[in-house]
Design an enzyme around this catalytic site. Sequence first.
Site, PDB file in Angstrom:
ATOM      1  N   ASP A  13       0.811  -1.228   0.000  1.00  8.64           N
ATOM      2  CA  ASP A  13       0.000   0.000   0.000  1.00  8.64           C
ATOM      3  C   ASP A  13       0.842   1.274   0.000  1.00  8.64           C
ATOM      4  OD1 ASP A  13      -2.207  -1.670   0.188  1.00  8.64           O
ATOM      5  OD2 ASP A  13      -2.185  -1.621   2.372  1.00  8.64           O
ATOM      6  N   GLU A  14       2.000   1.240  -0.617  1.00  8.86           N
ATOM      7  CA  GLU A  14       2.890   2.402  -0.590  1.00  8.86           C
ATOM      8  C   GLU A  14       2.502   3.448  -1.621  1.00  8.86           C
ATOM      9  OE1 GLU A  14       3.933  -0.669  -1.192  1.00  8.86           O
ATOM     10  OE2 GLU A  14       5.216  -1.339   0.451  1.00  8.86           O
ATOM     11  N   GLY A  15       1.614   3.072  -2.546  1.00  7.10           N
ATOM     12  CA  GLY A  15       1.257   3.999  -3.626  1.00  7.10           C
ATOM     13  C   GLY A  15       1.899   3.584  -4.948  1.00  7.10           C
ATOM     14  N   GLY A  17       0.610   1.884  -7.393  1.00  5.62           N
ATOM     15  CA  GLY A  17      -0.294   2.107  -8.527  1.00  5.62           C
ATOM     16  C   GLY A  17      -0.206   3.529  -9.038  1.00  5.62           C
ATOM     17  N   ALA A  39      -3.527  -7.572  -4.053  1.00  5.28           N
ATOM     18  CA  ALA A  39      -3.053  -6.212  -4.333  1.00  5.28           C
ATOM     19  C   ALA A  39      -4.244  -5.293  -4.593  1.00  5.28           C
ATOM     20  CB  ALA A  39      -2.135  -6.222  -5.550  1.00  5.28           C
ATOM     21  N   GLY A  40      -4.075  -4.027  -4.245  1.00  2.21           N
ATOM     22  CA  GLY A  40      -5.114  -3.036  -4.543  1.00  2.21           C
ATOM     23  C   GLY A  40      -4.394  -1.765  -4.935  1.00  2.21           C
ATOM     24  N   THR A 128      -5.914 -11.454   3.052  1.00  3.43           N
ATOM     25  CA  THR A 128      -7.016 -10.800   2.341  1.00  3.43           C
ATOM     26  C   THR A 128      -8.135 -11.810   2.014  1.00  3.43           C
ATOM     27  OG1 THR A 128      -5.912 -11.224   0.243  1.00  3.43           O
ATOM     28  CG2 THR A 128      -5.476  -9.092   1.292  1.00  3.43           C
ATOM     29  N   GLN A 223       2.433  -5.893  -3.142  1.00  6.19           N
ATOM     30  CA  GLN A 223       2.836  -6.042  -1.732  1.00  6.19           C
ATOM     31  C   GLN A 223       4.130  -5.256  -1.468  1.00  6.19           C
ATOM     32  OE1 GLN A 223       1.896  -9.419  -3.389  1.00  6.19           O
ATOM     33  NE2 GLN A 223      -0.062  -8.472  -2.992  1.00  6.19           N
ATOM     34  N   THR A 238       3.155 -12.545   2.897  1.00  2.00           N
ATOM     35  CA  THR A 238       2.352 -13.081   1.805  1.00  2.00           C
ATOM     36  C   THR A 238       3.077 -14.282   1.219  1.00  2.00           C
ATOM     37  OG1 THR A 238       1.040 -12.484  -0.133  1.00  2.00           O
ATOM     38  CG2 THR A 238       3.272 -11.547  -0.017  1.00  2.00           C
TER      39      THR A 238
END
Length: 425
Positions: A13-15, A17, A39-40, A128, A223, A238
């Site tokens: 989730d560090e950015g 994307g 992942a998101g 998740t 991740q 993970t």
Amino acid sequence: MSVVALVGGQWGDEGKGKVIDSLAAKADMVVRFAGGDNAGHTTVNPHGTFKLHLIPSGIFYDNVACVIANGVVVNPAVLLREIAELREHGVGSHNLVVSDRAHVIMPYHTLLDGLEEERRGSSAIGTTRRGIGPAFVDKVARTGIRVGDLLDVDGFRSRLTSVMEQKNALLTSMYGHAALPLDEILEQYVDYGKQLRQYIRDTLPIIHDAIRRGDRILLEGAQGALLDTDFGSYPFVTSSSPLSGGATIGTGIGPTHIEGVIGVFKVYATRVGGGPMPTELEDETGHFIREKAGEYGATTGRPRRCGWFDAVAGRLSVQVNGMTEVALTHLDIFDGFKSIKVCTSYRMDGERVTSFPTRIEMLQKCEPVYEEFPGWDECTEEIGDFSLLPPNAQEYIRTISRLLGCPVSLLSIGPKREQMIEIRP
Ligand code: IMO
Ligand code: MG
């Protein structure tokens, strides 16, 4: 540089994307190489706001080839939904290909992920529940189904019959769960295969042709290093390698082709799920960061645990990834902070610890040792150049760079594509 890996430096989730979406403007290909729809990857661009779980974040550029490579585990239902959602926003997927070698997440994987979490009780990993772990277990146990298998109905039937005999025995005897219906699953997945056929390829020659042409290729990590099976806070990790090394195996690109590794870090730290996090703030400040930055999981909606930047963990991450540069995100969240802390070492049983412990029992005992830095009042969201940032913000970035031993080359100051500062030495 023609092949660059972009990896998460923290607990995900560090950015990643957002940074990929910005960098892809100058790329020819973006490749996902690890993880799955755990992942998101959030991107905010002229097409709208998207949370991509499987499709590479370069998809918004018509001329960028997007590859879901062999190292990814693919849930076909999620992939089809994502393709449909993009289409609804006017974003086509004609530039997408999926490796026939990638493994498929099957209904028993998602089911077993959840059942195993329940069984672990208070020591649950906080996965998740997307079936990621069980799918990678099957890959290594040689009982996996690969994307290419969905296209060969007879072969698929015989393989699935054998695999499901074992899965149903496990479900019924170990978890007291009802057996899953083979025929229904077979039919459903053959149908997924038909719907996905147009995207399924051997992606290896596609990637290597691009390398030969000198195309600019971005390898999009999922991740983060601290969730790596070997180097992360095992077993709260993970099940695939989020490291730059994972990018070689997950794509079939040899390490000699990778010319740069960008590590993405937030200016603070977050973690979602279980496991130790030395700099976690369970106070007003942690709460404030979470609410200001909207730190809720893009995949599960869970509140993320927030804390100060951990440079001990960060140094491990730089090392195991061979990072050549760092992208720092969410700088704007610190606008208005009186002071900012950075963890520079830990204290464990009265001793100073400067390297990330190998065992969680040790990590759990680690108390963060902080250095404190003065904050800034100004809003950084619209600033276009490093030299125009408040002096204390510049100093904070220099400090992170010095503590990590790696130059900071990119700075994100908001969710939008254009809210990005390039720092050239
Ligand atoms: P992106 O790519 C943050 C975490 C889960 C859990 C652990 C294991 O968006 O950075 P899993 O479902 O993988 O078996 O869960 O890993 N996790 C992530 N946390 N960002 C992610 O991906 C994550 N993918 C998995 O919360 O703690
Ligand atoms: Mg995420």
